[in-house]
Write an enzyme that holds these catalytic residues in place. Structure first.
Site, PDB file in Angstrom:
ATOM      1  N   LYS A   1       1.010  -1.397   0.022  1.00  0.00           N
ATOM      2  CA  LYS A   1      -0.074  -0.168   0.284  1.00  0.00           C
ATOM      3  C   LYS A   1       0.784   1.079   0.336  1.00  0.00           C
ATOM      4  O   LYS A   1       1.786   1.619   0.656  1.00  0.00           O
ATOM      5  CB  LYS A   1      -1.117   0.184   0.976  1.00  0.00           C
ATOM      6  CG  LYS A   1      -1.908   1.283   1.088  1.00  0.00           C
ATOM      7  CD  LYS A   1      -2.435   1.022   2.470  1.00  0.00           C
ATOM      8  CE  LYS A   1      -3.996   1.357   2.473  1.00  0.00           C
ATOM      9  NZ  LYS A   1      -5.218   1.691   3.910  1.00  0.00           N
TER      10      LYS A   1
ATOM     11  N   SER B   1      -9.534   1.201   2.315  1.00  0.00           N
ATOM     12  CA  SER B   1      -9.006   1.960   1.727  1.00  0.00           C
ATOM     13  C   SER B   1      -7.206   0.687   1.342  1.00  0.00           C
ATOM     14  O   SER B   1      -6.836   1.821  -0.097  1.00  0.00           O
ATOM     15  CB  SER B   1      -8.260   2.586   2.497  1.00  0.00           C
ATOM     16  OG  SER B   1      -7.542   2.759   3.326  1.00  0.00           O
TER      17      SER B   1
ATOM     18  N   SER C   1      -9.727  -1.371   6.702  1.00  0.00           N
ATOM     19  CA  SER C   1      -9.182  -0.657   5.841  1.00  0.00           C
ATOM     20  C   SER C   1      -8.171  -2.244   5.261  1.00  0.00           C
ATOM     21  O   SER C   1      -8.162  -2.133   3.833  1.00  0.00           O
ATOM     22  CB  SER C   1      -9.002   0.484   5.353  1.00  0.00           C
ATOM     23  OG  SER C   1      -9.593   1.286   5.243  1.00  0.00           O
TER      24      SER C   1
END
Length: 461
Positions: A71, A146, A170
């Protein structure tokens, strides 16, 4: 490139230097083509990754020689550090995240960074600036947020694992949307140093993988005390793969009748009920239990995210709000009005509720099981609040089942259990008391063997 390789399979062939370099190059090529086509990649450093592969001293650590990407919130000194937001366009990381250094020390190859929702403040994956990742099972559908790029790239079989972060769901929402194993560790178990921050009290770091074993390998590598993270705890954990094959026999599993199953769509509720029946058939003991105050924990988590996001990002929002997502701006600005006294009250409530839930649920039980998504996955178009404001109430429901466990600081493992009528993954989350990750992974492995979810792979790209 042969996709859908496990960590161990990639490690086993990486002993040969030429093979290791070729394997890394093929991963970079796939990220640069399929990965970008799925809007899952924000940055690649080909020279860095190939140099890592060439200069690596091969060891027996299962991550040694394994190409990964993570990420985009995970810093590496000199790499982009934008937090998924145009408001930080062009900024570079001043330091390398503790977790990235841990993976470097294990011998993993770092290929680049994957798409995140702006500031990690979103549950669908939409990001007009960095891109909205498409679900490899069906590209019309969301990956969840996310950690959306991490979910997409692992589900596409390009990499075996990726790190994500979880403040209200997330890691777990993308893991569930993409059919992955996702781990939100106990609060304080994994350092957040060097990760783009959202909420100091709630942010957690953990892996998304296609298998329970790979999740255990990743988590084993990144657990450890770090004095640079004020929340980091010095906890001795057993090797997470020990006992992982022991199955569900004797496990004491909780079915929570309120909150987590209330308001859940029928298809999701039915699939979850089947999990309880299957668990009983595999030797687990099932108990129904009412857990009070979960609605309250949900709301308090939202409030805590908002006030701590404002502490970190309000000046940025003031300066750059015209270029930012309206939902991000709204949530950060809302938190600006929380007083120090109110935040202190939130902290006291959190500690009290955590003690109460741990005593009530986990004194006599091992695992709490709930759905992750309260309804079937929506399409990218149907969940785009910017283009379709009437979708907002539906989107607000998404974190209903995930946010309470951030507020309580409890560990959670997501495991896929099947597919819905659209051919998209269905999943549940397994929740335990603090530092019970080994037990949760054992239960997840029992379900993994039973459902054999990854016997089928996406065909939509």
């Amino acid at each position: 490139m042969t996709r859908y390789q496990s960590i161990q399979a990639l490690h086993d062939v990486a002993a040969d230097r030429d093979t290791r370099i070729a394997q890394t190059a093929a991963t970079l090529d796939a990220l640069d083509t399929t990965g970008r086509a799925l809007d899952g990649v924000t940055f690649l450093d080909r020279d860095f990754a190939l140099t890592q592969a060439a200069e690596l001293s091969y060891t027996g650590h299962p991550l040694c020689g394994v190409p990964l990407a993570h990420k985009e919130l995970y810093g590496r000194q000199g790499w982009p550090d934008e937090g998924g937001s145009q408001s930080h366009q062009g900024e570079l990381a001043a330091t390398t995240a503790h977790t990235i250094t841990a993976l470097d020390n294990a011998g993993a190859i770092d290929c680049g960074r994957l798409t995140s929702v702006e500031f990690a403040l979103g549950v669908t994956g939409h990001n007009d600036y960095a891109g909205t990742p498409q679900n490899p099972w069906n590209r019309d559908y969301i990956c969840g947020g996310s950690s959306s790029g991490s979910g997409a790239m692992v589900a596409a079989g390009i990499i075996p694992a990726a790190l994500g972060s979880d403040t209200g769901g997330s890691i777990r929402l993308p893991a569930a949307a993409c059919g992955l194993v996702g781990v939100k560790p106990s609060h304080g178990l994994v350092s957040r140093h060097g990760i783009f921050p959202l909420s100091e009290s709630l942010d957690t770091a953990g892996p998304l993988t296609r298998s329970v074993e790979d999740a255990a390998i990743m988590l084993d590598a990144i657990i450890g005390h770090d004095p640079r993270d004020p929340a980091s705890l010095d906890v001795t954990m057993p090797p997470l793969r020990d006992g992982m094959e022991d199955g569900l026999a004797g496990m004491r599993i909780v079915r929570a009748e309120d909150h987590f199953l209330t308001g859940v769509d029928t298809a999701v509720a039915d699939a979850t009920e089947e999990v309880f029946r299957d668990a009983a058939g595999l030797g687990a003991e099932i108990t129904s239990l009412t857990i009070p105050d979960m609605d309250r924990a949900n709301i308090l988590n939202v409030m805590l995210i908002a006030c701590e996001a404002a502490e970190r990002h309000l000046d940025t929002v003031r300066a750059h709000h015209p270029s930012m997502n309206e939902q991000t701006v709204m949530r950060v600005v809302t938190g600006a009005y929380t007083t120090a006294a109110e935040k202190a009250k939130l902290a006291r409530l959190r500690a009290t509720m955590a003690r109460q839930v741990i005593d009530h649920v986990f004194t006599d039980h091992d695992v709490l099981i709930t759905p992750v998504w309260p309804f079937l996955l929506p399409t990218i178009a149907d969940s785009d609040i910017g283009a379709k404001p009437e979708a907002a109430p539906l989107m607000q429901r998404i974190g209903h089942n995930t946010r309470p466990f951030n507020f309580l600081g409890l560990p959670v493992v997501v495991v896929p259990i099947g597919r819905d009528a659209n051919g998209l993954p269905l999943s549940v989350q397994l929740v335990g008391k603090p530092f019970s990750e080994a037990k949760l992974l054992r239960a997840a492995r029992g379900f993994e063997r039973h459902y054999a979810f990854w016997d089928k792979r996406p065909e939509h790209f």
